[in-house]
Design a protein around this motif. Structure first.
Motif, PDB file in Angstrom:
ATOM      1  N   PRO A 294       0.847  -1.195   0.000  1.00  0.00           N
ATOM      2  CA  PRO A 294       0.000   0.000   0.000  1.00  0.00           C
ATOM      3  C   PRO A 294       0.883   1.245   0.000  1.00  0.00           C
ATOM      4  CG  PRO A 294      -0.797  -1.588   1.590  1.00  0.00           C
ATOM      5  CD  PRO A 294       0.529  -2.104   1.111  1.00  0.00           C
ATOM      6  N   HIS A 295       0.485   2.237  -0.746  1.00  0.00           N
ATOM      7  CA  HIS A 295       1.366   3.405  -0.865  1.00  0.00           C
ATOM      8  C   HIS A 295       0.588   4.708  -0.941  1.00  0.00           C
ATOM      9  CE1 HIS A 295       0.823   1.499  -4.817  1.00  0.00           C
ATOM     10  NE2 HIS A 295       0.863   2.708  -5.350  1.00  0.00           N
ATOM     11  N   SER A 296       1.240   5.743  -0.416  1.00  0.00           N
ATOM     12  CA  SER A 296       0.739   7.111  -0.495  1.00  0.00           C
ATOM     13  C   SER A 296       1.793   7.950  -1.200  1.00  0.00           C
ATOM     14  CB  SER A 296       0.512   7.689   0.910  1.00  0.00           C
ATOM     15  OG  SER A 296      -0.581   7.077   1.531  1.00  0.00           O
ATOM     16  N   ASN A 297       1.642   8.147  -2.498  1.00  0.00           N
ATOM     17  CA  ASN A 297       2.544   9.047  -3.231  1.00  0.00           C
ATOM     18  C   ASN A 297       1.945  10.435  -3.085  1.00  0.00           C
ATOM     19  OD1 ASN A 297       2.510   6.370  -5.396  1.00  0.00           O
ATOM     20  ND2 ASN A 297       4.394   7.027  -4.410  1.00  0.00           N
ATOM     21  N   VAL A 298       2.383  11.150  -2.065  1.00  0.00           N
ATOM     22  CA  VAL A 298       1.662  12.350  -1.654  1.00  0.00           C
ATOM     23  C   VAL A 298       1.732  13.488  -2.668  1.00  0.00           C
ATOM     24  CG1 VAL A 298       1.811  11.769   0.790  1.00  0.00           C
ATOM     25  CG2 VAL A 298       3.633  13.151  -0.256  1.00  0.00           C
ATOM     26  N   ASP A 301      -1.043  12.293  -8.551  1.00  0.00           N
ATOM     27  CA  ASP A 301      -2.253  11.602  -8.968  1.00  0.00           C
ATOM     28  C   ASP A 301      -1.807  10.502  -9.930  1.00  0.00           C
ATOM     29  OD1 ASP A 301      -3.787  13.336  -7.523  1.00  0.00           O
ATOM     30  OD2 ASP A 301      -4.986  14.067  -9.207  1.00  0.00           O
ATOM     31  N   GLU A 302      -2.441   9.348  -9.864  1.00  0.00           N
ATOM     32  CA  GLU A 302      -1.995   8.190 -10.649  1.00  0.00           C
ATOM     33  C   GLU A 302      -3.107   7.698 -11.572  1.00  0.00           C
ATOM     34  OE1 GLU A 302      -0.341   4.383  -8.659  1.00  0.00           O
ATOM     35  OE2 GLU A 302      -2.357   3.908  -9.396  1.00  0.00           O
ATOM     36  N   VAL A 303      -2.772   7.579 -12.846  1.00  0.00           N
ATOM     37  CA  VAL A 303      -3.688   6.998 -13.831  1.00  0.00           C
ATOM     38  C   VAL A 303      -3.017   5.752 -14.394  1.00  0.00           C
ATOM     39  CG1 VAL A 303      -4.732   7.330 -16.114  1.00  0.00           C
ATOM     40  CG2 VAL A 303      -4.741   9.203 -14.457  1.00  0.00           C
ATOM     41  N   THR A 330      -4.694   6.648   0.535  1.00  0.00           N
ATOM     42  CA  THR A 330      -3.765   5.537   0.305  1.00  0.00           C
ATOM     43  C   THR A 330      -4.419   4.501  -0.616  1.00  0.00           C
ATOM     44  OG1 THR A 330      -2.894   5.886   2.528  1.00  0.00           O
ATOM     45  CG2 THR A 330      -2.379   3.776   1.495  1.00  0.00           C
ATOM     46  N   HIS A 331      -3.619   3.946  -1.513  1.00  0.00           N
ATOM     47  CA  HIS A 331      -4.134   2.825  -2.308  1.00  0.00           C
ATOM     48  C   HIS A 331      -3.091   1.712  -2.345  1.00  0.00           C
ATOM     49  CE1 HIS A 331      -1.981   5.066  -5.530  1.00  0.00           C
ATOM     50  NE2 HIS A 331      -1.698   3.862  -5.946  1.00  0.00           N
ATOM     51  N   GLY A 332      -3.487   0.584  -2.897  1.00  0.00           N
ATOM     52  CA  GLY A 332      -2.593  -0.566  -2.929  1.00  0.00           C
ATOM     53  C   GLY A 332      -3.344  -1.784  -3.406  1.00  0.00           C
TER      54      GLY A 332
HETATM   55 FE   LIG Z   1      -0.111   3.187  -7.145  1.00  0.00          FE
END
Ligand SMILES: [Fe+2]
Length: 380
Positions: A294-298, A301-303, A330-332
């Protein structure tokens, strides 16, 4: 990029270049950042500046869909797009640096196209086509990334139907600087090299009059009739031209433990990166967890555009699905995928990820293709 010379050019730049009959060719200098960056010199049969008429300006409006902040999943296959390069286009996301669009081109262009405000990166999902430009032609097949720097004049002739993802980038779309040595060569650790890059095949000059050109600008398209066809070029040289790289020529980098997305980086832009997730062997440490954590790339935005195969960390993904994971939550991997990945040896997947450094706006009209259950799908 690297130096290329095609067709007939004079021994020295900015000197007389003539046909066998003694007619003078006309040099055009095409360059970035004024006269102080990358450039090519092309040689025309006729003066490239003459205009027969200036037609309509067709406005383009980007409409933002405001709404809840949440992770989203879109089935872009359901868009049922149709038309040529311009009218088969559906805007998906945008910000000050780029726009992300889906296209299904099934009719040919009866005009030429020049994007004057954006570089273009086109990922070919399916179909075959020929890209024709003032620098020459490139055959397009599934998996190709076609890079069209701004100012190139071009059209696409499709065989039948061409599904693609298009990024319009305010700044240059480039090979990541970390792959290039101080001489401009792709280094040993780069996941692709010059042999994988396909440059335009030189074409015989076209000597026609009154060519319809659509010029893409920030807020619309200006129609022109040029007096002389811009593909009347007898030769060119330089570093500035369209080119392609096929995603299947991207050699994955693997390790004993999970490798982060920067090892998959394929392009850099101003305000975004593009990464290619390709089939590869998984991590070989005895206690490795191959799935992403799980990650938070603060800052991002991720497509992700899912091109082909099984995407190992997600459920419910279909071919041509797009997930949107905005910064802030957070997503993962989906429930069970984290633990379930232990012991897996390889993945068969093909996906394109675009990480932006400014928030993306979602275009209107996407609700009808949205997976409404996705944002709650991490709950076990
Ligand atoms: Fe991601």
């Amino acid at each position: 990029m690297f130096y290329i010379k095609e067709g007939s050019i004079p021994e020295k730049r900015h000197t007389q270049h003539r046909s066998a009959a003694g007619d003078l060719f006309f040099e055009e200098h095409i360059s970035r950042e004024g006269f102080s960056s990358i450039y090519s010199n092309v040689y025309h049969h006729r003066m490239p500046t003459e205009v027969t008429s200036i037609g309509d300006f067709d406005n383009i409006r980007f409409i933002e869909d405001t709404g809840k902040h949440k992770n989203r999943h879109y089935f872009t296959k359901k868009l049922n797009l149709s038309g040529d390069l311009i009218d088969s286009r559906k805007l998906l996301f945008f910000n000050e640096d780029l726009s992300i669009n889906k296209l299904t081109i099934n009719s040919n262009m009866d005009y030429l196209y020049r994007n004057s405000h954006f570089d273009e990166l086109i990922y070919i999902q399916s179909g075959e086509a020929i890209f024709l430009s003032n620098f020459g032609s490139i055959d397009l097949i599934p998996g190709d990334y076609l890079v069209i720097p701004k100012g190139v004049i071009w059209k696409i002739d499709v065989e039948d139907s061409l599904d693609c993802l298009l990024i319009e980038s305010r700044g240059p779309v480039e090979v990541p600087g970390k792959y290039i040595n101080r001489f401009g060569q792709l280094m040993e650790h780069s996941p692709f090299c010059e042999r994988d890059i396909v440059t335009p095949r030189f074409q015989e000059p076209i000597l026609q009059s009154d060519a319809h050109l659509k010029i893409r600008l920030q807020n619309g398209i200006q129609n022109y009739i040029l007096k002389n066809h811009p593909f009347d070029i007898v030769g060119w040289d330089g570093f500035y031209y369209p080119w392609k790289l096929n995603i299947n020529d991207f050699e994955p980098i693997t390790g004993s433990i999970h490798q982060p997305p920067p090892v998959h980086q394929t392009f850099q832009g101003n305000g975004f990166v593009v990464c290619s997730f390709v089939s590869r062997l998984f991590d070989f440490h005895p206690d490795a967890i191959p799935s992403p954590y799980p990650h938070s790339n603060v800052d991002s935005d991720e497509v992700i555009f899912y091109s082909k195969g099984d995407f190992m960390s997600r459920n419910g993904i279909e071919r041509e699905s797009i997930t949107f994971h905005p910064a802030g939550i957070t997503h993962g991997p989906h429930p069970g995928k984290y633990e379930g990945s232990i012991g897996k040896k390889e993945t068969k997947e093909l996906a394109v990820m675009i990480d932006t450094f400014k928030p993306l706006k979602r275009s209107d009209g996407l609700d009808k293709i949205e997976d409404e259950k996705y944002s709650m799908s991490w709950n076990s």
